[in-house]
Design a protein around this motif. Structure first.
Motif, PDB file in Angstrom:
ATOM      1  N   UNK A  35     -30.733  34.920  21.792  1.00 22.27           N
ATOM      2  CA  UNK A  35     -31.640  35.288  23.112  1.00 22.27           C
ATOM      3  C   UNK A  35     -32.316  33.974  24.058  1.00 22.27           C
ATOM      4  N   UNK A  36     -31.597  33.237  22.986  1.00 22.71           N
ATOM      5  CA  UNK A  36     -31.852  31.996  24.441  1.00 22.71           C
ATOM      6  C   UNK A  36     -30.798  30.636  25.107  1.00 22.71           C
ATOM      7  N   UNK A  37     -29.287  32.043  24.398  1.00 27.60           N
ATOM      8  CA  UNK A  37     -28.321  31.171  24.717  1.00 27.60           C
ATOM      9  C   UNK A  37     -28.026  31.072  26.484  1.00 27.60           C
ATOM     10  N   UNK A  38     -28.597  32.349  26.760  1.00 26.99           N
ATOM     11  CA  UNK A  38     -27.792  32.702  28.011  1.00 26.99           C
ATOM     12  C   UNK A  38     -25.891  32.944  28.554  1.00 26.99           C
ATOM     13  N   UNK A  39     -26.444  34.009  27.527  1.00 29.12           N
ATOM     14  CA  UNK A  39     -24.660  34.041  27.394  1.00 29.12           C
ATOM     15  C   UNK A  39     -24.016  34.389  28.803  1.00 29.12           C
ATOM     16  N   UNK A  40     -25.021  35.594  29.136  1.00 23.48           N
ATOM     17  CA  UNK A  40     -24.086  36.335  30.267  1.00 23.48           C
ATOM     18  C   UNK A  40     -23.723  35.431  31.554  1.00 23.48           C
TER      19      UNK A  40
END
Length: 464
Positions: A275-280
């Motif tokens: 959730x905190x990895x900023x995959x987008x």
């Protein structure tokens, strides 16, 4: 701070991250590790495998003391409480952390503390606990961020009587009764722990049988043994609401059943910590469980970014995670290598007693319509099991009825996670893989290993 550049950046220092970092370091790649927690080791070392298995060992020792007629009269074990047994795991965690720290130091792997997020396919921003964020870049990124217990939005996990598999390791009381919602690996392991602590345990299963991925005979043996110890198992149940009160907690089920206990352990699934990895930022997406889709080399849809361990989905085993991390870096070094094969990775379930298996189950072979035969050895017939009074359990060998290749090994009993490796080694060898290997080999006597000889003869005698 000037942006530092590496060949490989690894996010997370659990088994998957460690496997990736060590493989990169041993092959002289410039590698760095980013860890958001205060120490290395990840959830495996601090909240999962190590503390829960250390707790399980302490409970097993307590259980053995209570049933030993030579020691039972001394009442040495009656004063030990759940918090005291939890404290016994702290030393193991410290030793594991120190060992891993030394390994990173020896291999010159720098560790950056903070929360990592993707800026682009080659750049990470790291936010430390205090101070300004900074950036790191690399040719390749390996995401090994792990997982966390799944929290449904309508359950209040801030209440002291509602726990997940992480927070149960901080429970400060000795419970009289425990309800466990979710009868997967974690739920079954904690059912064994609490029932052997003398608590009243209700295990609520959302399916029609325990651990459906196991061989049916092994799963049935576990179910029987838990019930024999006093565990109440409720199959095919779904939760409706959790009513946490001052002195107890009430689990409401859709069937209308209500179960009251001192503490509720929610053990129904885990979520990838994405959730905190900023995959987008790089065009990646996780599924509903927070897991990142990968191919057979653990590459994501962005070829230079890999995902390994729990965040990549099943089998979600610490042992598998380490080799997944290693394989990802091997693929970076040599893109022509074969995809990683998970078939020979054994499962280990640390109930009391343990369960471990490798290879095919009977159900799988029946679906494949493969000709097979089965050999059994009941542990109660082995001299070593009689000496140690660990008579519950069995070894089961499944082999091809025509070419005699060993197709699966399934074990239920004390030290099953150790015993299974003999079968795993034979199965992995094209030269040794023949059930007759166990009848031609000399095993030390008395040992649990000789169960292989007994089971092999038992199976061969069934052939027409």
């Amino acid at each position: 701070m000037k942006m530092q550049k590496f060949d490989v950046l690894v996010i997370g220092s659990g088994p998957a991250g460690e496997g990736a970092a060590m493989m990169a370091a041993k092959n002289r790649l410039k590698v760095a590790l980013i860890e958001r927690h205060f120490e290395v080791g990840g959830g495996c070392t601090h909240w999962g495998t190590i503390p829960s298995k250390a707790l399980r060992h302490a409970v097993k020792v307590l259980h053995d003391l209570k049933r030993n007629p030579l020691l039972r009269e001394q009442h040495l074990s009656s004063r030990l409480t759940y918090p005291q047994l939890l404290a016994s795991a702290a030393n193991v965690i410290d030793l594991q952390v120190a060992s891993r720290r030394r390994s990173y130091d020896r291999n010159r792997v720098p560790i950056f503390g903070g929360e990592a997020r993707l800026l682009d396919a080659h750049t990470l921003q790291v936010q430390p606990g205090a101070g300004k964020p900074y950036r790191l870049s690399a040719k390749h990124i390996v995401i090994a961020a792990g997982s966390r217990p799944y929290h449904p939005p309508d359950v209040d996990f801030t209440h002291p009587r509602v726990r997940d598999s992480d927070s149960i390791l901080r429970y400060a009381e000795h419970p009289f009764s425990v309800t466990i919602y979710g009868a997967g690996v974690i739920g079954c392991e904690y059912a064994s722990i609490f029932i052997n602590l003398g608590a009243k345990v209700t295990l609520v299963n959302t399916h029609d049988r325990l651990l459906s991925f196991l061989d049916d005979e092994i799963a049935e043996a576990l179910s029987y043994h838990l019930r024999e110890q006093g565990c109440v198992i409720r199959h095919n149940e779904e939760f409706e609401a959790v009513e946490a009160r001052e002195h107890d907690v009430l689990l409401h089920l859709t069937s209308g059943r209500r179960i009251k206990s001192d503490v509720l352990l929610w053990a129904n699934g885990r979520t990838g910590a994405s959730q905190t990895l900023q995959l987008s930022a790089v065009g990646l997406e996780s599924n509903l469980r927070g897991q990142i889709p990968v191919n057979g080399h653990y590459q994501t849809a962005v070829p230079n970014i890999y995902a390994v361990g729990d965040i990549a989905g099943p089998p979600a085993l610490a042992s598998a995670a380490y080799v997944q991390g290693s394989h990802a870096v091997q693929h970076i070094l040599d893109p022509a290598i074969e995809p990683h094969c998970l078939e020979m990775i054994p499962s280990g379930i640390y109930t009391i007693p343990e369960i471990s298996s490798v290879g095919k189950s009977e159900r799988e072979l029946q679906e494949l319509k493969a000709p097979y035969e089965v050999g059994h050895c009941a542990f109660k017939n082995l001299a070593r099991a009689q000496m140690t009074d660990e008579r519950v359990g069995m070894l089961k060998i499944i082999f091809h009825a025509e070419n005699l290749q060993v197709l699966g090994v399934h074990c239920f009993g004390d030290n099953a996670s150790e015993i299974v490796h003999i079968g795993q080694t034979v199965m992995a060898s094209s030269e040794l893989n023949d059930v007759r290997y166990f009848t031609r080999t000399t095993f030390n006597y008395p040992t649990m290993a000789e169960a292989y000889r007994v089971a092999a003869y038992n199976g061969l005698n069934r052939l027409s």
